[in-house]
Design a protein around this motif. Structure first.
Motif, PDB file in Angstrom:
ATOM      1  N   VAL A   1      30.491 -47.331  13.937  1.00  0.00           N
ATOM      2  CA  VAL A   1      29.521 -47.472  12.858  1.00  0.00           C
ATOM      3  C   VAL A   1      30.230 -47.322  11.511  1.00  0.00           C
ATOM      4  N   LEU A   2      31.159 -46.357  11.449  1.00  0.00           N
ATOM      5  CA  LEU A   2      31.847 -46.110  10.186  1.00  0.00           C
ATOM      6  C   LEU A   2      32.780 -47.249   9.806  1.00  0.00           C
ATOM      7  N   SER A   3      33.131 -48.101  10.797  1.00  0.00           N
ATOM      8  CA  SER A   3      34.021 -49.195  10.453  1.00  0.00           C
ATOM      9  C   SER A   3      33.244 -50.420   9.977  1.00  0.00           C
ATOM     10  N   GLN A   4      31.901 -50.362  10.023  1.00  0.00           N
ATOM     11  CA  GLN A   4      31.122 -51.473   9.467  1.00  0.00           C
ATOM     12  C   GLN A   4      31.331 -51.499   7.955  1.00  0.00           C
ATOM     13  N   PRO A   5      31.608 -52.679   7.390  1.00  0.00           N
ATOM     14  CA  PRO A   5      31.960 -52.718   5.968  1.00  0.00           C
ATOM     15  C   PRO A   5      30.885 -52.126   5.054  1.00  0.00           C
ATOM     16  N   GLU A   6      29.590 -52.284   5.421  1.00  0.00           N
ATOM     17  CA  GLU A   6      28.581 -51.794   4.472  1.00  0.00           C
ATOM     18  C   GLU A   6      28.400 -50.282   4.517  1.00  0.00           C
ATOM     19  N   PHE A   7      29.018 -49.627   5.505  1.00  0.00           N
ATOM     20  CA  PHE A   7      28.809 -48.185   5.604  1.00  0.00           C
ATOM     21  C   PHE A   7      30.114 -47.408   5.466  1.00  0.00           C
ATOM     22  N   ILE A   8      31.086 -48.006   4.783  1.00  0.00           N
ATOM     23  CA  ILE A   8      32.375 -47.322   4.666  1.00  0.00           C
ATOM     24  C   ILE A   8      32.246 -46.070   3.795  1.00  0.00           C
ATOM     25  N   GLY A   9      32.903 -45.003   4.209  1.00  0.00           N
ATOM     26  CA  GLY A   9      32.919 -43.785   3.387  1.00  0.00           C
ATOM     27  C   GLY A   9      31.765 -42.841   3.637  1.00  0.00           C
ATOM     28  N   LEU A  10      30.879 -43.184   4.589  1.00  0.00           N
ATOM     29  CA  LEU A  10      29.737 -42.299   4.841  1.00  0.00           C
ATOM     30  C   LEU A  10      30.022 -41.343   5.995  1.00  0.00           C
ATOM     31  N   HIS A  11      31.248 -40.831   6.042  1.00  0.00           N
ATOM     32  CA  HIS A  11      31.626 -39.962   7.163  1.00  0.00           C
ATOM     33  C   HIS A  11      30.707 -38.766   7.292  1.00  0.00           C
ATOM     34  N   ARG A  12      30.382 -38.168   6.147  1.00  0.00           N
ATOM     35  CA  ARG A  12      29.583 -36.946   6.219  1.00  0.00           C
ATOM     36  C   ARG A  12      28.259 -37.188   6.906  1.00  0.00           C
ATOM     37  N   GLU A  13      27.571 -38.255   6.482  1.00  0.00           N
ATOM     38  CA  GLU A  13      26.244 -38.515   7.026  1.00  0.00           C
ATOM     39  C   GLU A  13      26.325 -38.760   8.539  1.00  0.00           C
ATOM     40  N   VAL A  14      27.266 -39.661   8.928  1.00  0.00           N
ATOM     41  CA  VAL A  14      27.344 -40.048  10.336  1.00  0.00           C
ATOM     42  C   VAL A  14      27.728 -38.854  11.211  1.00  0.00           C
ATOM     43  N   TYR A  15      28.783 -38.135  10.813  1.00  0.00           N
ATOM     44  CA  TYR A  15      29.214 -37.026  11.655  1.00  0.00           C
ATOM     45  C   TYR A  15      28.228 -35.869  11.616  1.00  0.00           C
ATOM     46  N   ALA A  16      27.559 -35.689  10.482  1.00  0.00           N
ATOM     47  CA  ALA A  16      26.526 -34.648  10.431  1.00  0.00           C
ATOM     48  C   ALA A  16      25.421 -34.985  11.429  1.00  0.00           C
ATOM     49  N   PHE A  17      25.030 -36.263  11.477  1.00  0.00           N
ATOM     50  CA  PHE A  17      23.979 -36.668  12.411  1.00  0.00           C
ATOM     51  C   PHE A  17      24.424 -36.441  13.853  1.00  0.00           C
ATOM     52  N   VAL A  18      25.659 -36.859  14.173  1.00  0.00           N
ATOM     53  CA  VAL A  18      26.141 -36.702  15.547  1.00  0.00           C
ATOM     54  C   VAL A  18      26.247 -35.217  15.912  1.00  0.00           C
ATOM     55  N   SER A  19      26.795 -34.410  14.995  1.00  0.00           N
ATOM     56  CA  SER A  19      26.878 -32.968  15.257  1.00  0.00           C
ATOM     57  C   SER A  19      25.505 -32.390  15.522  1.00  0.00           C
ATOM     58  N   LEU A  20      24.558 -32.806  14.669  1.00  0.00           N
ATOM     59  CA  LEU A  20      23.202 -32.265  14.795  1.00  0.00           C
ATOM     60  C   LEU A  20      22.611 -32.630  16.146  1.00  0.00           C
ATOM     61  N   LEU A  21      22.848 -33.877  16.584  1.00  0.00           N
ATOM     62  CA  LEU A  21      22.311 -34.321  17.867  1.00  0.00           C
ATOM     63  C   LEU A  21      22.879 -33.466  19.006  1.00  0.00           C
ATOM     64  N   TYR A  22      24.204 -33.300  19.000  1.00  0.00           N
ATOM     65  CA  TYR A  22      24.825 -32.438  20.002  1.00  0.00           C
ATOM     66  C   TYR A  22      24.245 -31.035  19.923  1.00  0.00           C
ATOM     67  N   TRP A  23      24.106 -30.554  18.695  1.00  0.00           N
ATOM     68  CA  TRP A  23      23.661 -29.181  18.498  1.00  0.00           C
ATOM     69  C   TRP A  23      22.253 -28.988  19.050  1.00  0.00           C
ATOM     70  N   VAL A  24      21.352 -29.893  18.672  1.00  0.00           N
ATOM     71  CA  VAL A  24      19.956 -29.738  19.085  1.00  0.00           C
ATOM     72  C   VAL A  24      19.863 -29.756  20.611  1.00  0.00           C
ATOM     73  N   LEU A  25      20.571 -30.706  21.242  1.00  0.00           N
ATOM     74  CA  LEU A  25      20.477 -30.819  22.698  1.00  0.00           C
ATOM     75  C   LEU A  25      21.081 -29.597  23.381  1.00  0.00           C
ATOM     76  N   SER A  26      22.243 -29.135  22.902  1.00  0.00           N
ATOM     77  CA  SER A  26      22.842 -27.937  23.517  1.00  0.00           C
ATOM     78  C   SER A  26      21.927 -26.744  23.347  1.00  0.00           C
ATOM     79  N   TYR A  27      21.366 -26.622  22.136  1.00  0.00           N
ATOM     80  CA  TYR A  27      20.528 -25.462  21.871  1.00  0.00           C
ATOM     81  C   TYR A  27      19.287 -25.497  22.755  1.00  0.00           C
ATOM     82  N   ALA A  28      18.705 -26.698  22.884  1.00  0.00           N
ATOM     83  CA  ALA A  28      17.512 -26.823  23.722  1.00  0.00           C
ATOM     84  C   ALA A  28      17.831 -26.415  25.156  1.00  0.00           C
TER      85      ALA A  28
END
Lengths: 400, 393
Positions: free
Chosen positions: A356-383
């Motif tokens: 997703v981060l290599s798509q030209p229109e979303f370059i540089g949005l590392h924080r958003e993408v990785y924050a979302f992925v971390s959150l997903l892992y976090w929520v599922l582990s916590y649940a």
């Protein structure tokens, strides 16, 4: 003389907000300093985080790629069967909640109404219908469990056990991919996102269970060769990082099989995860076996049970019951570890994040993408860890 | 008349347990060996098709790639073995620094988690719960890409006290550079160390003889510092020159520069592992019975003294085994460096595999090295655990 109904504590120990504050936050000057420091920390962290989430972060990248994050490149016309599999899981969840945790209405409502809540978000109409379907199956499961808890207990346990292979098969499909149709085979190269993460977790756990069980029994065996083999395997695998095992599976597994045979990359990762997880599982099971008092073995022998029967009918049922929470913990840690398959080039949740981060229109949005992925892992582990705590109380482990 | 049985009924050998056990093990051994043999033969024939033979002689070949962080001499023309050594040293560096800071942070968290102060207690609780449910790899990548690479560019560097530079090219701090007289100063430091150790043991002996405990650690540290200070003043030329970082063109220069990869990996591992160490420490402290604390209070020890003299020495017995496995986890997890491009052992092995195609040998080497770490650490920790364990009758 009459005793008063309630005995009031002395005046100096009665509660009050000020007293509570004094006692808990400003006991000594050092305490006071720490409290102020802590409050400052909370204020700064909350301010920074909220400002970023609501004003700076551009969440379009997540919204636009949500399907990729969830199922990767899985063909759109086959998605229906994934929803069906999810519906089956939710049905079982509702059923189990009603049977084992009858009183917590709130938990049940939260879990079952969650898809319904999602349906109010601006998805396309097809997705919304499926989300409503999920809530409906969950509610039906809950209703059935509520009306007839005793009769359904065994069915639900069986349901959970067969649900895992069913979902793997549903994802894979049955008929020739050329012919198309709703149940055509979808190659593992198209599995991705959370779906692949989930499947890797499930497969690794299913297959590592028997392997780990045998290793644990082997480690406690009186036969020297078998014991040394088990000890060697367990210590070898636990002594090296998972990533080396995944690399070995990717690079060396194709060399191990006879020439011409092809093992696809997802399968290799599954083998690696299974071999790794089996060693840790073996140690968990061994812990459970050690907790069984010697009298149980002696009693079983006195009854004339053979070694194998003692294990199957007397020891293992007790040992496994003891370690259920630990097994859930193991499940969670396998789930978190599956992220490593992204390093060997699979498109799991993390791998998809990279594409997703290599798509030209979303370059540089590392924080958003990785924050979302971390959150997903976090929520599922916590649940999952929350469920395991409930399970622990519900089974009464440690209380009898 | 009934006939006597001609021979005593013996168990036939196929039902004799002793025989079955040995037989079964032989079968098992045979199966394992033949399985291993088949795999090995497949591998060999596969490798032969690619025109390769197993062996370690390739390690002498020229590496031909650059490595960003070098603890020792290395250049493109060095051998694969030297490249591997660089990686090994980098792994050891990250692990030892990581273990040091993770222990400190972990102990603080564990104590804070048991604090009576509501705010501090909750903060530690939230930290532990949040951290432990992250996937480490995802967290590390987020930490690297989302934080250290998003620091300002060199031109807009954040500068603290004119001496600490925060940029997306690295973090620079002032650092001492050794001058010509440094070796002499090292000798002075060494003698200071020897003196400090002897002071420590002398005071311990005094404590054992008289039953009065002097502050041996403090006094020996003071001895060392005094010797070092005298050496610094007496030396004709300064043994260390302070080098301040500064911006030179598009790069940082001077001082000590830590790359974003190194910082992200080390701090990420510290933050993550500290959460687990915090739980270990908390469990250890809780395992010390409440009577001990009350007794310490009754003797008039203050909070910190109670912690240092009564609780920790006892908690350590519970803490050491799980702490060991956390240390090993940190070391093993440092292999995730490959995801953020820090040249540790595993990353460099990956590069060597790409360059030379020697997957089998390299993976075996990496695994053996990690295994050695594990075995050495466990051996050391077992020794330490035996030393501090409760002496029972």
């Amino acid at each position: 003389m009459n005793q008063p109904d309630t005995i009031l504590p002395p005046l100096t120990e009665r509660s009050g907000i000020l007293r509570w504050l004094r006692h808990n936050l400003f006991g000594t000057w050092l305490d006071g300093l720490l409290t102020v420091f802590g409050l400052l920390l909370i204020y700064l962290a909350a301010k920074g985080l909220l400002t970023w989430i609501f004003t700076i972060a551009e969440w379009d990248v997540v919204v636009a790629n949500l399907r990729l994050f969830m199922i990767g490149q899985f063909p759109l016309e086959q998605v229906g069967r994934l929803w069906v599999g999810l519906g089956f899981l939710l049905f079982l969840t509702g059923n189990s909640l009603a049977i084992w945790d009858k009183r917590s209405y709130i938990a049940a409502i939260l879990v079952l109404a969650f898809p319904l809540f999602l349906a109010f978000l601006p998805f396309d109409s097809n997705t919304r219908q499926w989300l409503i379907f999920l809530t409906a199956t969950g509610a039906i499961g809950w209703g059935l469990g509520f009306s007839n808890p005793q009769a359904l207990k065994k069915t639900v346990v069986a349901g959970w056990i067969i649900s895992l292979p069913i979902i793997v098969l549903l994802t894979r499909g049955f008929t020739d991919p050329e012919a198309g149709g709703a149940i055509a085979i979808v190659g593992t190269n198209l599995w991705g996102g959370l779906l692949l993460t989930f499947l890797l977790t499930v497969v690794a756990n299913i297959f590592s269970f028997p392997l780990g069980l045998f290793l644990a029994l082997g480690r406690r065996s009186e036969l020297p060769i078998i014991r040394w083999f088990s000890v060697g395997y367990i210590e070898l695998v636990r002594g090296v990082p998972l990533i080396t095992i995944l690399f070995m599976a990717q690079l060396m597994l194709p060399l191990f099989v006879p020439g011409g045979m092809d093992i696809d990359r997802v399968l290799r990762a599954m083998v690696g995860m299974t071999l790794f997880s089996a060693a840790y599982l073996a140690e968990n099971v061994r812990g459970g076996l050690q907790a069984i008092p010697k009298g149980q073995f002696e009693a079983a022998h006195a009854l004339g049970l053979s070694g194998a029967k003692t294990m199957i009918f007397v020891i293992l049922p007790q040992a496994l019951r003891l370690i259920i929470p630990i097994l859930v913990g193991q499940f969670i840690s396998v789930f978190k570890d599956t992220a490593l398959v992204a390093i060997v080039g699979l498109f799991d949740l993390l791998g998809i994040a990279r594409t997703v981060l290599s798509q030209p229109e979303f370059i540089g949005l590392h924080r958003e993408v990785y924050a979302f992925v971390s959150l997903l892992y976090w929520v599922l582990s916590y649940a999952m860890s929350y469920i395991s705590q409930r399970l622990e109380t519900s089974l009464g482990i440690g209380t009898r | 008349m009934q006939r006597e049985p001609t021979h005593r009924a013996t168990t036939p050998f196929w039902r004799d347990e002793r025989f079955l056990q040995i037989f079964g093990q032989i079968i098992f051994l045979f199966a394992v060996f033949s399985f291993g043999f088949i795999i090995f033969r497949n591998m060999q024939s596969g490798l032969e098709k690619q025109g390769m033979k197993l062996g370690l002689s390739f390690l002498q070949g020229i590496a031909g790639f650059d490595i960003a962080e070098l603890p020792i001499e290395y250049s493109r023309s060095s051998s694969y073995l030297q490249a591997y050594t660089v990686g090994l040293l980098n792994t050891l560096l990250v692990s030892s620094i990581g273990i040091f800071f993770a222990t400190i942070l972990g102990v603080i968290l564990g104590v804070a988690r048991l604090s009576k102060n509501f705010i501090i207690n909750r903060l530690a609780f939230i930290y532990l719960e949040v951290m432990r449910n992250f996937s480490l790899l995802v967290f590390l990548i987020f930490w690297y890409q989302g934080l250290f690479l998003k620091l300002p560019k060199i031109k807009q560097a954040i500068i603290w006290f004119d001496s600490i530079y925060w940029t997306n090219r690295g973090i620079a701090i002032p650092w001492g550079l050794p001058t010509a007289s440094f070796p002499t100063f090292q000798l002075i430091l060494l003698s200071g160390l020897v003196l400090a150790v002897s002071v420590f043991f002398a005071l311990q002996a005094y404590a054992n003889r008289t039953g009065r405990a002097p502050l041996s650690t403090l006094w020996s540290m003071l001895t060392f510092l005094v010797v070092a200070a005298i050496g610094w003043i007496v030396m004709p030329a300064k043994p260390l020159e302070i080098s301040m970082p500064f911006v030179k063109g598009l790069n940082l220069s001077g001082g000590k520069i830590f790359s974003p990869e190194f910082m992200a990996l080390t701090s990420g591992l510290v933050l993550y592992t500290a959460a687990f160490i915090g739980e270990v420490v908390r469990a250890g402290i809780l395992a010390v019975s409440g009577g001990q604390v009350e007794a310490a209070r009754a003797l008039g020890l203050n909070g910190f003294q109670t912690l240092r003299l009564v609780i920790f020495p006892q908690a350590l017995r519970v803490i050491v085994p799980p702490l060991t496995s956390q240390y090993l986890n940190l070391t093993k997890n440092s292999s995730l460096a490959i995801a953020i491009g820090y040249p540790d052992m595993f990353y460099i092995s990956g590069t060597i595999i790409n360059q030379s195609g020697r997957a089998v040998e390299m993976i075996a080497m990496v695994m053996l090295t990690y295994l050695t770490f594990s075995l050495v650490t466990s051996a050391f920790m077992n020794w330490y655990n035996n030393k501090i364990k409760l002496v029972e009758r």
